[in-house]
Design an enzyme around this catalytic site. Structure first.
Site, PDB file in Angstrom:
ATOM      1  CE  LYS A 186      -4.015   1.815   2.582  1.00 52.50           C
ATOM      2  NZ  LYS A 186      -4.862   1.617   3.784  1.00 52.50           N
ATOM      3  CB  SER A 189      -8.222   3.336   2.699  1.00 57.23           C
ATOM      4  OG  SER A 189      -7.371   2.727   3.644  1.00 57.23           O
ATOM      5  CB  SER A 212      -8.483   0.579   5.678  1.00 59.54           C
ATOM      6  OG  SER A 212      -9.185   1.790   5.626  1.00 59.54           O
TER       7      SER A 212
END
Ligand SMILES: [Mg+2]
Ligand SMILES: [Zn+2]
Lengths: 95, 487, 488
Positions: free
Chosen positions: C76, C153, C177
């Site tokens: 990420k 996310s 997330s």
């Protein structure tokens, strides 16, 4: 509590975020709906409750008083938008 | 212990007293910063002592420096204050070019040190000043505004250095007390080695809160905060200016605004800092990157055990041990190096003479040369030697002053100076008797006058004897011999 | 081998170790597929040349014992990666190349994993659909009639694992997330106990809630990833001094006698029947494996989201103050410093981020602190206590992961509250600091994956991994993506 245009302007100023009237209108709507949502907490009686700021139950880590050298040019200034003779350069600060 | 001396300021419509509280920022003596491992040395290349944490790089986290915590506790103990086993680091949020994180990590509701007190020795007696709290926080960096017309330059070397903010109660009532208070704090911290107190380098800075009220009133007036002062002299000037400014406003029927002001030492005035006004909502909240600081009683006890002697304790000891007056002791302990110097001299010579020579002769020289005791031209060993020369009658007090002057010039050994310059006192009674009988022979008429009652002439004979011995005759012996021979 | 990218992490590493494939073959296979999958918009930064070079050098290395030997992994974009642009999917960090590596990612490379690149996410991890990214939304490899969101996310992560564009990944979870996007894409996502993994070098969103964790194809992979990335870090004051454990070796399907709690408050209005059905199926499986099912109550569950939407923005408003155009990233113009700040932040942050900064500033500002922030901290105490009480009776809690399956892009962007409701089942565990895992449990009528969540006691990741492993074995979820987006 309701959020007015003045509130949006004030907190935008505090947050150092530029605004325009379109943004302000959007935010009045969004923030009011969020505030209405979080106001659900008013249903609860919290008088005798202790606030929780960390879920960690351990003792704080303490560091020894030891110096580690950094390389200013490489580690610190490399990403800076503007610098001069190892200083960061910013538009004039008005006192 | 009330304030026996009242400092009143005259307005057009009456007298006023001034109420002063201080927030002193003292830089902690440590190798590394409060939350990062970069160095704290003064005067280095810009941005050369900045870690990723100090520059607030994304994802960087603070870790507390244990030694800085110990330093704060030591200082708290030196201020006779309560040490809190539980304290919290908070974020104080505001934007400024030299505040990389956009917040300062400080302590707000739960400081590491609570209430304490400091005793001031004023000419009119002692006065107790309450300490509200001492908390730990990080320093900001430095912005330079005059290098370039359109830009400011930022150096983060100071960013993150550990500070103790020591907040007094509004117990100070004159510029003089403020001066003594700051010096006392500095002295305590120097004894403890927690802050070097160097105001020029910014290791000690103060925000000064000033308000005025009608003489005798118990209410507080609206206060103004004069920010970031690093000279005792300017602080005193600023207080006076600010107090009179407020008196004038009040007398003109205007309100004093609670605000932050700056002192302009060239213009000798304070002025409002407009830029601070809209930033006053600091939105403090506990820093979620740091856990609360929980201290074991053992941890605090261990620090207590290792605490050095503090100024107030030392003063009492000097009074007991060396029979000094409270005033003398107060002067000697005001500074850690001075008291160490004194003890060195006193232990190796005579404590009473040591106090005189130190506080009168040496202080005069240091003052004149604008030097600290640590770079005194006369070492404590040599001063002790000089005093011993006086005590064992090798030289007179008068000659000693000549020797001392020489020592100041050359940092010489007084014993050697006395020998080299032939200043040794003439203390051989037979020699002196010879000289004196010659003087008496040559001044038969004066001897007659003396014997017939003109006793003032005794001084004349002493003077002659000193002249003959080039000032080196032992004055006591000369007195004795003269008395005997003139009978 | 044509299906290299379909292999699990454990199988990939084993195949490399027993020399049936080389590191270079594996890495090349992924790079080839990534290059053909631009439509999904998972990758926002990569350095494939460096990846191939590392793969080659690993192939020449005699010691092949490291736990992730040769595994090509993208992470990420919230993790700072040395010399590789890190932006948190925000314009404000455009061009920022950290001169340091986050603790979690450096643990991956220490185990001889290979960095493929950086995965798209919601801007500063603020979002539940990956639609707030400066780099545009990510697309879910599962689709209905429309393109769907991958969750958020960590939407670039979930989509990339599901579409076989990375063998495994690490995401971050502040309010769900990791778990919610895992549920939306049919993969496994684990949020560890707060403090289990170091936060050092991860772009902060809400410091008291953020936690890094694995997103993988199955439970074994998640166990292996967790044992690699967890452990005490003296650079993070909130990281736990507990040692990492051998989660993979200790993994066991035998969960007989485990007491599993079913919280009645997790039946929410508007939740589809299919989700209730899957949840019931999960309960039945647990029973059949010898678990004891206990009905429990977490009475303050409905207050978790309002609490979260005070605490997380408050912390974020402060954490994001450092993005000011002075030391790194994007800088706009201004005649003086304040103007430069306002323009930089006004132009550099997207709307959702600004919205949260403003809310956070508001709830901390003078006059509102007690009414909002302090109150939220108190309710947080109550929520944590709910769990503490329940854990006196049970060993773990079983719930759905999210109240719906993946929704269409644009469907929920107009109303922030409807978007926030996505995290209703995941947020409580962040507030309480507990570990939670989402595993794929089946499909809804539109053939979209749905997840079940297992929540454990503090630092009892092994237990929820074991339960998940047993469930996974019974559920036998099969990924059913067709490579519709592949651009040959
Ligand atoms: Mg102040
Ligand atoms: Zn301060």
């Amino acid at each position: 509590m309701t959020i007015t245009k003045d509130t949006v302007k004030k907190i935008s100023k505090l947050s150092r975020i530029s605004t325009n009237s379109k943004f302000e209108e959007e935010m009045i709507k969004d923030l009011n709906s969020i505030i209405k949502f979080v106001d659900q907490l008013n249903e609860l009686n919290i008088d005798k409750v202790e606030p929780l700021s960390s879920v960690v139950n351990e003792k704080a880590t303490l560091r020894e008083d030891e110096v580690k050298k950094m390389n200013a040019k490489n580690d610190i200034l490399k990403n800076s938008p503007e610098d001069n003779e190892n200083y960061y350069v910013v538009p004039k600060v008005i006192e | 212990m009330n304030n026996k001396f009242n400092y009143y300021l005259k307005g057009k419509k009456g007298e006023y007293e001034v109420v002063i509280g201080l927030e002193v920022h003292a830089q902690i003596l440590s190798e590394a910063k409060l939350f990062s491992p970069s160095a704290t040395k003064f005067g280095q290349e810009p941005n050369s002592q900045v870690s990723l944490v100090d520059a607030a790089m994304p994802g960087m986290l603070p870790v507390i420096n244990k030694f800085c915590v110990e330093q704060a506790i030591k200082t708290g103990l030196g201020l006779n204050a309560k040490i809190n086993n539980f304290s919290i680091f908070d974020r104080k949020n505001y934007f400024y070019a030299d505040l990389p994180q956009g917040y300062q990590i400080s302590q707000y509701k739960n400081p590491i040190v609570g209430e304490g007190k400091v005793i001031l020795d004023m000419p009119y007696g002692t006065k107790e000043i309450g300490i509200e709290r001492l908390h730990l926080e990080q320093d900001a960096g430095k912005s330079l505004h005059d290098q370039d017309p359109n830009n400011s330059f930022v150096d983060l070397n100071r960013s993150g250095i550990a500070l103790m903010e020591i907040v007094s109660k509004p117990d100070l009532s004159s510029p003089e007390e403020v001066s003594v208070y700051i010096k006392k704090l500095r002295s305590i911290m120097r004894y403890l080695n927690t802050c070097d107190g160097n105001m020029e380098e910014g290791s000690l800075r103060a925000d000064v809160n000033v308000s005025v009220r009608k003489k005798g009133s118990k209410d507080f007036g609206t206060r103004c905060e004069i920010k970031n002062m690093n000279s005792i002299k300017f602080i005193q000037q600023a207080i006076d200016f600010e107090a009179y400014r407020q008196i004038e406003l009040i007398e003109d029927g205007k309100a004093v605004n609670q605000e932050t002001r700056l002192f302009d030492n060239k213009k000798q005035e304070t002025r409002s800092m407009r830029s601070k006004e809209d930033a006053h909502d600091y939105r403090y909240f506990p820093d979620p990157d740091l856990l609360p600081l929980k201290l074991d009683s053992d941890f605090i006890e261990n620090i207590k055990k290792k605490l050095p002697e503090l100024p107030d304790q030392k003063k009492q000891r000097l009074i007991n041990e060396f029979k000094l007056s409270s005033y003398e002791a107060g002067v000697i302990i005001s500074d850690k190096e001075t008291s160490a110097y004194y003890e060195n001299v006193a232990k190796n010579s005579d404590y009473k003479l040591a106090s005189n020579w130190l506080t009168v002769e040496l202080f005069a020289v240091l003052n004149k040369q604008n030097k600290n005791i640590s770079d005194s031209p006369v070492s404590s060993i040599n001063l002790a030697k000089l005093i011993n020369l006086i005590k064992n009658n090798t030289i007179s007090g008068k000659i000693a002053k000549t020797v001392f002057e020489e020592m100041v010039k050359t940092d010489g050994d007084p014993e050697k100076i006395v020998i080299d310059r032939g200043l040794k006192q003439q203390s051989d009674p037979k020699e002196l008797e010879k000289i004196i009988s010659k003087i008496l022979e040559n001044n038969g008429d004066k001897v007659k006058q003396y014997k017939s009652g003109k006793e003032k002439l005794f001084g004349f004979f002493v003077g002659q004897a000193m002249k003959e011995t080039e000032g080196k005759g032992n004055p006591n012996l000369i007195n004795d011999i003269l008395k005997k021979m003139l009978k | 081998m044509s299906d290299i990218t379909k292999l699990s992490l454990v199988d990939t590493v084993n195949n490399i170790k027993n020399k049936s494939i080389s590191c270079e073959e594996v890495t090349s296979a992924y790079i080839k597929r990534i290059n053909k999958s631009k439509k999904l918009n998972c990758y926002i930064e990569s350095d494939f040349e460096q990846a191939i070079n590392k793969a080659k050098s690993l192939d020449n290395k005699s010691d092949k014992n490291k736990k992730l030997f040769g595994a090509p992994i993208a992470v990420k974009d919230l993790f700072c990666t040395k010399n590789l642009q890190t932006t948190a999917s925000s314009k404000i960090l455009k061009g920022f190349k950290p001169q340091y590596e986050s603790t979690v990612t450096s643990k991956l490379w220490d185990q001889d994993a290979i960095l493929l690149g950086k995965l798209n996410c919601d801007e500063f991890a603020m979002g539940s659909s990956n639609e707030t990214s400066f780099y545009g939304n990510v697309i879910n490899p599962y689709r209905n009639k429309n393109d769907l969101v991958p969750g958020g996310s960590s939407g670039g992560c979930s989509s990339a694992v599901a579409a076989n564009l990375t063998v495994s990944t690490v995401g971050t979870d502040t309010g769900g997330s990791i778990r919610q996007p895992a549920s939306f894409t049919g993969i496994v996502g684990l949020k560890p106990t707060y403090g289990r993994c170091s936060r050092w070098g991860i772009v902060a969103f809400a410091s008291s809630l953020d936690q890094a964790g694995p997103m993988t194809k199955n439970v074994k992979d998640a166990s292996l990833m967790l044992e690699v990335i967890s452990g005490y870090d003296q650079k993070d004051s909130t990281s736990s001094k507990k040692n990492s454990e051998n989660f993979l070796n200790n993994l066991s399907k035998n969960i007989k006698g485990t007491k599993i709690g079913i919280p009645k408050e997790y039946v929410v209005e508007g939740m589809s029947k299919e989700i209730q059905k899957l949840w019931d199926k999960g309960i039945e499986i647990c029973k059949s494996l010898g678990c004891e099912i206990i009905n429990v109550s977490l009475p303050h569950t409905k207050y978790a989201l309002p609490t979260y939407y005070i605490i997380a923005p408050a912390e974020a408003s402060s954490n994001l103050a450092r993005y000011d155009g002075v030391r790194y990233g994007f800088r706009s113009k201004g005649n003086d410093l304040i103007e430069m700040y306002e323009n930089t932040r006004g132009e550099g942050f997207g709307r959702e981020v600004k919205r949260r900064i403003l809310i956070g500033t508001y709830v901390l500002s003078s006059g509102y602190y007690d009414a909002y922030y302090l109150k939220a901290q108190k309710v947080r105490s109550m929520i944590k206590k709910d769990f503490d009480d329940v854990y006196k009776e049970v060993d773990a809690i079983l719930t759905p992961t999210a109240p719906s399956s993946a929704f269409a892009i644009g469907e929920k962007t107009s109303d922030p509250i409807s978007m926030y409701l996505n995290d209703v089942f995941t947020v409580p565990t962040n507030l309480a600091g507990l570990p939670g895992i989402s595993i794929p449990a089946g499909y809804d009528q539109n053939n979209l994956p749905l997840g079940l969540q297992v929540i454990g006691r503090h630092f009892d990741e092994q237990k929820i991994l074991d339960i998940s492993y047993a469930l996974e074995d019974e559920i036998k979820f099969k990924a059913s993506i067709e490579d519709w987006w592949i651009n040959e």
